[in-house]
Design a protein around this motif. Structure first.
Motif, short mmCIF file in Angstrom:
data_model
loop_
_atom_site.label_atom_id
_atom_site.label_comp_id
_atom_site.label_asym_id
_atom_site.label_seq_id
_atom_site.Cartn_x
_atom_site.Cartn_y
_atom_site.Cartn_z
N GLU A 111 5.38 -31.61 -40.19
CA GLU A 111 4.08 -31.92 -40.79
C GLU A 111 2.94 -31.53 -39.84
N GLN A 145 -0.11 -29.06 -40.79
CA GLN A 145 -1.51 -29.48 -40.70
C GLN A 145 -2.32 -28.62 -39.74
N HIS A 146 -1.67 -28.04 -38.74
CA HIS A 146 -2.38 -27.23 -37.76
C HIS A 146 -2.25 -25.73 -38.02
N LYS A 174 3.17 -24.41 -45.98
CA LYS A 174 3.85 -25.47 -46.72
C LYS A 174 5.13 -24.97 -47.38
#
Length: 234
Positions: free
Chosen positions: A9, A13-14, A19
């Protein structure tokens, strides 16, 4: 949330992982951890600002299960394998850099590359924060003195083991183009999460990278495609 899920995750997110590649990256981490399936997904939680806590937790788990010898260097080599699993692939890094350079200019491209290197732990953000820094006025301006605490002392067991290893001469040095993706060994640091950007300077191929242990803000290095002796010619 288990550290495997948190690590993946964090990568998403970075911007290190897309995804759609969540399962692929999870499977890479499972392989490194010697697991057949991921732990049950638990409720989401706030992630730490850097990747270090997840790498530390997973490395501790690997040591406790006997996957990794409990020495400093072996721990670092293993943690770097985990970091490499969520680091953006080299071809994607190059394409993203070129696209940003063309659309928004060199500042945007280099700033993105710098933040990517921080996120994937190639730039050792948490380790660098341990350095002691002192400032004093001088005739040439403010003087900064840094005590490097980011590189811990070698474990005597690692030093002894490295002495008995066959010398390979590969990579030739830590500033060679062969370093990105290198798994490392007891006498050479891992570079699984290392990425470089090709440049053309005066008709020759060079590469841009950042220093993993920044000695000043955005400490960049430009290295030659070939391993040649450094020579001051003027």
């Amino acid at each position: 949330m288990h550290s495997i899920h948190k690590l993946v995750e964090f990568g998403i997110q970075h911007g290190l992982v897309e995804k759609i590649d969540r399962a692929y990256v999870t499977n890479r981490i499972l392989d490194i951890m010697g697991l057949d399936a991921p732990p049950e997904m638990e409720a989401a939680e706030t992630l730490p600002p850097t990747i270090t806590p997840m790498l530390t937790e997973l490395t501790e788990e690997a040591v406790s299960r006997g996957l990794v010898e409990d020495t400093l260097t072996n721990r670092e080599l293993f943690a770097n394998r985990l970091a490499g699993a969520i680091t953006t692939p080299p071809e994607v890094v190059r394409a993203k850099f070129r696209a940003l350079y063309k659309a928004e200019g060199p500042r945007a491209a280099t700033e993105w590359f710098y933040e990517m290197c921080r996120a994937c732990d190639y730039i050792r953000v948490d380790a660098i924060a341990k350095n002691a820094r002192f400032f004093a006025p001088s005739p040439a301006g403010e003087l900064e003195i840094t005590i490097n605490l980011s590189k811990p002392e070698k474990d005597p067991r690692d030093i002894a083991a490295a002495r008995s290893m066959k010398q390979t001469g590969y990579p030739k040095c830590m500033l060679c183009a062969e370093n990105p993706g290198y798994a490392g060994r007891l006498d050479f640091p891992a570079r699984n999460n290392h990425r470089i950007i090709p440049l053309s300077l005066d008709g020759s191929v060079w590469y841009l990278q950042y220093s993993p242990y920044l000695y000043y803000n955005e400490h960049a290095i430009v290295l030659n495609e070939k391993h040649v002796p450094m020579r001051i010619c003027r």
